[in-house]
Design a protein around this motif. Structure first.
Motif, PDB file in Angstrom:
ATOM      1  N   GLY A   8       4.544   0.694   3.664  1.00 40.94           N
ATOM      2  CA  GLY A   8       3.604   0.525   2.565  1.00 40.94           C
ATOM      3  C   GLY A   8       2.235   1.018   2.956  1.00 40.94           C
ATOM      4  O   GLY A   8       2.005   1.394   4.090  1.00 40.94           O
ATOM      5  N   SER A  16       2.797   1.263  -1.192  1.00 41.62           N
ATOM      6  CA  SER A  16       3.456   2.173  -2.115  1.00 41.62           C
ATOM      7  C   SER A  16       3.756   1.426  -3.406  1.00 41.62           C
ATOM      8  O   SER A  16       3.306   0.304  -3.588  1.00 41.62           O
ATOM      9  CB  SER A  16       4.741   2.703  -1.477  1.00 41.62           C
ATOM     10  OG  SER A  16       5.278   3.744  -2.255  1.00 41.62           O
ATOM     11  N   LYS A  70      -0.085  -5.763  -1.870  1.00 44.23           N
ATOM     12  CA  LYS A  70      -1.010  -5.465  -0.772  1.00 44.23           C
ATOM     13  C   LYS A  70      -2.216  -6.386  -0.808  1.00 44.23           C
ATOM     14  O   LYS A  70      -2.655  -6.874   0.219  1.00 44.23           O
ATOM     15  CB  LYS A  70      -1.472  -3.999  -0.867  1.00 44.23           C
ATOM     16  CG  LYS A  70      -2.468  -3.593   0.179  1.00 44.23           C
ATOM     17  CD  LYS A  70      -1.829  -2.780   1.243  1.00 44.23           C
ATOM     18  CE  LYS A  70      -2.858  -2.162   2.158  1.00 44.23           C
ATOM     19  NZ  LYS A  70      -3.054  -2.921   3.360  1.00 44.23           N
ATOM     20  N   GLU A 124       3.857  -3.723  -0.259  1.00 42.52           N
ATOM     21  CA  GLU A 124       4.266  -3.415   1.105  1.00 42.52           C
ATOM     22  C   GLU A 124       5.493  -4.234   1.466  1.00 42.52           C
ATOM     23  O   GLU A 124       5.737  -5.290   0.875  1.00 42.52           O
ATOM     24  CB  GLU A 124       3.123  -3.667   2.086  1.00 42.52           C
ATOM     25  CG  GLU A 124       2.568  -5.056   2.080  1.00 42.52           C
ATOM     26  CD  GLU A 124       1.274  -5.204   2.854  1.00 42.52           C
ATOM     27  OE1 GLU A 124       0.698  -4.193   3.291  1.00 42.52           O
ATOM     28  OE2 GLU A 124       0.841  -6.342   3.028  1.00 42.52           O
ATOM     29  N   VAL A 125       6.257  -3.751   2.438  1.00 43.00           N
ATOM     30  CA  VAL A 125       7.453  -4.425   2.916  1.00 43.00           C
ATOM     31  C   VAL A 125       7.087  -5.131   4.218  1.00 43.00           C
ATOM     32  O   VAL A 125       6.555  -4.511   5.136  1.00 43.00           O
ATOM     33  CB  VAL A 125       8.608  -3.422   3.159  1.00 43.00           C
ATOM     34  CG1 VAL A 125       9.841  -4.136   3.691  1.00 43.00           C
ATOM     35  CG2 VAL A 125       8.923  -2.669   1.886  1.00 43.00           C
ATOM     36  N   SER A 182      13.051  -2.016   1.401  1.00 43.79           N
ATOM     37  CA  SER A 182      13.297  -3.354   1.942  1.00 43.79           C
ATOM     38  C   SER A 182      14.785  -3.631   2.142  1.00 43.79           C
ATOM     39  O   SER A 182      15.149  -4.479   2.955  1.00 43.79           O
ATOM     40  CB  SER A 182      12.692  -4.424   1.031  1.00 43.79           C
ATOM     41  OG  SER A 182      13.404  -4.530  -0.182  1.00 43.79           O
ATOM     42  N   THR A 241       9.627   1.678  -4.855  1.00 43.71           N
ATOM     43  CA  THR A 241       9.865   2.298  -3.555  1.00 43.71           C
ATOM     44  C   THR A 241       9.985   1.235  -2.471  1.00 43.71           C
ATOM     45  O   THR A 241      10.876   1.301  -1.620  1.00 43.71           O
ATOM     46  CB  THR A 241       8.730   3.273  -3.205  1.00 43.71           C
ATOM     47  OG1 THR A 241       8.643   4.254  -4.232  1.00 43.71           O
ATOM     48  CG2 THR A 241       8.968   3.939  -1.866  1.00 43.71           C
ATOM     49  N   CYS A 242       9.122   0.238  -2.516  1.00 45.14           N
ATOM     50  CA  CYS A 242       9.171  -0.825  -1.511  1.00 45.14           C
ATOM     51  C   CYS A 242      10.456  -1.647  -1.609  1.00 45.14           C
ATOM     52  O   CYS A 242      11.015  -2.049  -0.590  1.00 45.14           O
ATOM     53  CB  CYS A 242       7.950  -1.729  -1.644  1.00 45.14           C
ATOM     54  SG  CYS A 242       6.453  -0.955  -1.025  1.00 45.14           S
ATOM     55  N   VAL A 272       9.075  -8.045  -0.229  1.00 42.53           N
ATOM     56  CA  VAL A 272       8.108  -7.121  -0.823  1.00 42.53           C
ATOM     57  C   VAL A 272       6.975  -7.971  -1.370  1.00 42.53           C
ATOM     58  O   VAL A 272       7.213  -8.927  -2.097  1.00 42.53           O
ATOM     59  CB  VAL A 272       8.750  -6.294  -1.956  1.00 42.53           C
ATOM     60  CG1 VAL A 272       7.713  -5.417  -2.635  1.00 42.53           C
ATOM     61  CG2 VAL A 272       9.886  -5.451  -1.415  1.00 42.53           C
ATOM     62  N   GLU A 309       6.089  -0.592  -6.239  1.00 44.67           N
ATOM     63  CA  GLU A 309       7.032  -1.700  -6.100  1.00 44.67           C
ATOM     64  C   GLU A 309       8.466  -1.191  -5.992  1.00 44.67           C
ATOM     65  O   GLU A 309       9.241  -1.676  -5.167  1.00 44.67           O
ATOM     66  CB  GLU A 309       6.893  -2.653  -7.274  1.00 44.67           C
ATOM     67  CG  GLU A 309       7.770  -3.885  -7.151  1.00 44.67           C
ATOM     68  CD  GLU A 309       7.572  -4.876  -8.272  1.00 44.67           C
ATOM     69  OE1 GLU A 309       7.949  -6.035  -8.083  1.00 44.67           O
ATOM     70  OE2 GLU A 309       7.049  -4.492  -9.338  1.00 44.67           O
TER      71      GLU A 309
END
Length: 59
Positions: free
Chosen positions: A26, A28, A48, A13-14, A37, A32-33, A45, A30
């Motif tokens: 998030g 999601s 979770k 998550e960001v 970010s 994508t985050c 980042v 790594e």
């Protein structure tokens, strides 16, 4: 029976303000985050699971 492969997947998550702020995106993957970010200056980042452990320790 359904597939259980998602249970072992890492979620990220960001978090704004260097980890002290709120979650802005998030959960999601790594990659994508990390991409998201870049839109939030000073964000980080993190995993979770690490977030839920930190909340439990703070109580």
């Amino acid at each position: 029976m359904g597939c259980a492969c998602a249970k072992n997947r890492q979620k990220f998550e960001v978090v704004s303000e260097g980890g002290a702020g709120k979650v802005v995106f998030g959960p999601s993957t790594e990659a994508t985050c990390k991409a998201v970010s870049r839109r939030y200056p000073g964000s980080i980042v993190r995993e979770k699971d690490a977030a839920s452990t930190a909340k439990a320790d703070a109580r």
